[in-house]
Write an enzyme that holds these catalytic residues in place. Structure first.
Site, PDB file in Angstrom:
ATOM      1  N   LEU A   1      44.863  22.244  62.146  1.00  0.00           N
ATOM      2  CA  LEU A   1      46.103  22.833  62.630  1.00  0.00           C
ATOM      3  C   LEU A   1      45.965  22.971  64.137  1.00  0.00           C
ATOM      4  O   LEU A   1      44.932  23.447  64.623  1.00  0.00           O
ATOM      5  CB  LEU A   1      46.342  24.220  62.000  1.00  0.00           C
ATOM      6  N   ASP A   2      46.979  22.561  64.885  1.00  0.00           N
ATOM      7  CA  ASP A   2      46.840  22.623  66.330  1.00  0.00           C
ATOM      8  C   ASP A   2      46.916  24.066  66.825  1.00  0.00           C
ATOM      9  O   ASP A   2      47.155  25.008  66.072  1.00  0.00           O
ATOM     10  CB  ASP A   2      47.855  21.712  67.036  1.00  0.00           C
ATOM     11  N   PHE A   3      46.712  24.226  68.117  1.00  0.00           N
ATOM     12  CA  PHE A   3      46.584  25.544  68.748  1.00  0.00           C
ATOM     13  C   PHE A   3      47.783  26.446  68.456  1.00  0.00           C
ATOM     14  O   PHE A   3      47.637  27.642  68.227  1.00  0.00           O
ATOM     15  CB  PHE A   3      46.437  25.339  70.264  1.00  0.00           C
TER      16      PHE A   3
END
Length: 322
Positions: free
Chosen positions: A175-177
């Protein structure tokens, strides 16, 4: 006053402490707070009933019996037990500094849990790998990275969950930032592969919030039939609007389902229509859904029965192997 008395007297005089303004104190306190990483809270979502407790106990016993019959190469066992790297452990064996049950160890020798191993005349407690796969689900908030270390010293999920200091835990999917929601960790490489490898086409489900205007029926059909991105075609298996009570809000929520996890794929699909995703939450990954009671920053470890059910979904044993 004589010079020697002056010198002695000065030792008892503390130098003046410079005064600190309230603003400077507040700034220092704020900096200290920014550097603090608050550990994730482990929660128990439900208490197993008596029948489930019996099954959990039986699975644990089976795991112990399986580990009794397990064998491992001497150098691997020493390395996993903290003696040193594999090559170093091989060197210790070659130099006749390792004994198994009082006899000199041989390169490639297999040992079992009943064997007593000494290195340089010191007994080594062998750490055997857990025969039962472990699964942790974490409700990841925005602002955390999925990496063990970050050059910019930003907070990572491995900083938050104490159990993840064990390097055998693997993060399943990324999951990205700026994305929150369900994140799964496991000690089973086979399970991680079944979740993440494209050939298994495991479904991912997200809640998506966009601001400004909602999708038209034509755009929804196009997202389901397929659109062309820079790295190839992409489509949602399903997409539908989630109704909210606030009818005057300019935020619109959608539930989307897809069977792959390319980088920023959901965001890019909405950007295709010049729509910006203001919030993205993963709510399901394959057979595992994000429990409603698991709040952001909390994690839960599945019990033996829950792990067994997940493994059964993928045709794996509870040890996480074929």
């Amino acid at each position: 006053m004589p010079d020697d008395l002056k010198t002695a007297f000065k030792k008892f005089i503390k130098p003046p402490v410079p005064k600190t303004s309230k603003a400077e104190k507040a700034s220092a306190t704020s900096k200290d707070k920014d550097n603090v990483v608050y550990k994730a809270r482990r929660v128990k979502l439900s208490k197993p009933n008596k029948q489930q407790q019996v099954i959990n106990t039986r699975i644990r016993q089976e795991r112990v019996r399986s580990s009794d019959a397990q064998t491992m190469r001497i150098s691997k066992a020493l390395s996993m037990s903290g003696v040193g790297g594999r090559r170093y452990c091989d060197k210790l064996v070659e130099e006749k500094k390792v004994l198994v049950n009082g006899k000199l160890a041989q390169l490639g020798q297999q040992i079992c849990s009943q064997d007593k191993v000494t290195v340089l005349d010191k007994l080594v407690v062998i750490k055997w790998p857990d025969r039962l796969a472990r699964i942790i689900i974490y409700h990841k908030p925005e602002g955390e990275l999925i990496t063990r270390s970050d050059p910019k010293d930003r907070t990572t999920v491995f900083d938050k969950i104490p159990l993840l200091k064990n390097k055998r835990f693997i993060a399943i999917g990324r999951l990205d930032f700026n994305t929150s929601g369900l994140l799964i960790f496991t000690t089973s490489g086979e399970l991680a592969n079944h979740f993440a490898h494209p050939r298994y086409e495991i479904q991912r489900e997200y809640s998506v919030r966009i601001y400004g205007k909602e999708l038209t029926p034509e755009q929804i059909n196009q997202l389901k039939s397929g659109i062309k991105l820079d790295d190839g075609n992409a489509n949602f298996l399903d997409i539908f609007k989630i109704d909210h009570q606030d009818t005057e809000s300019k935020n619109f929520w959608y539930k989307v389902i897809l069977k792959e996890g390319r980088n920023r794929e959901v965001r890019r699909m909405f950007e295709f229509f010049d729509l910006t995703v203001s919030r993205l939450i993963r709510t399901r990954f394959g057979p595992i859904s994000l429990p409603s009671r698991l709040k952001r920053g909390q994690y839960y470890e599945l019990n033996e029965l829950e792990v067994a059910k997940i493994m059964q979904e993928f045709g794996l044993t509870i040890a996480g192997t074929k």
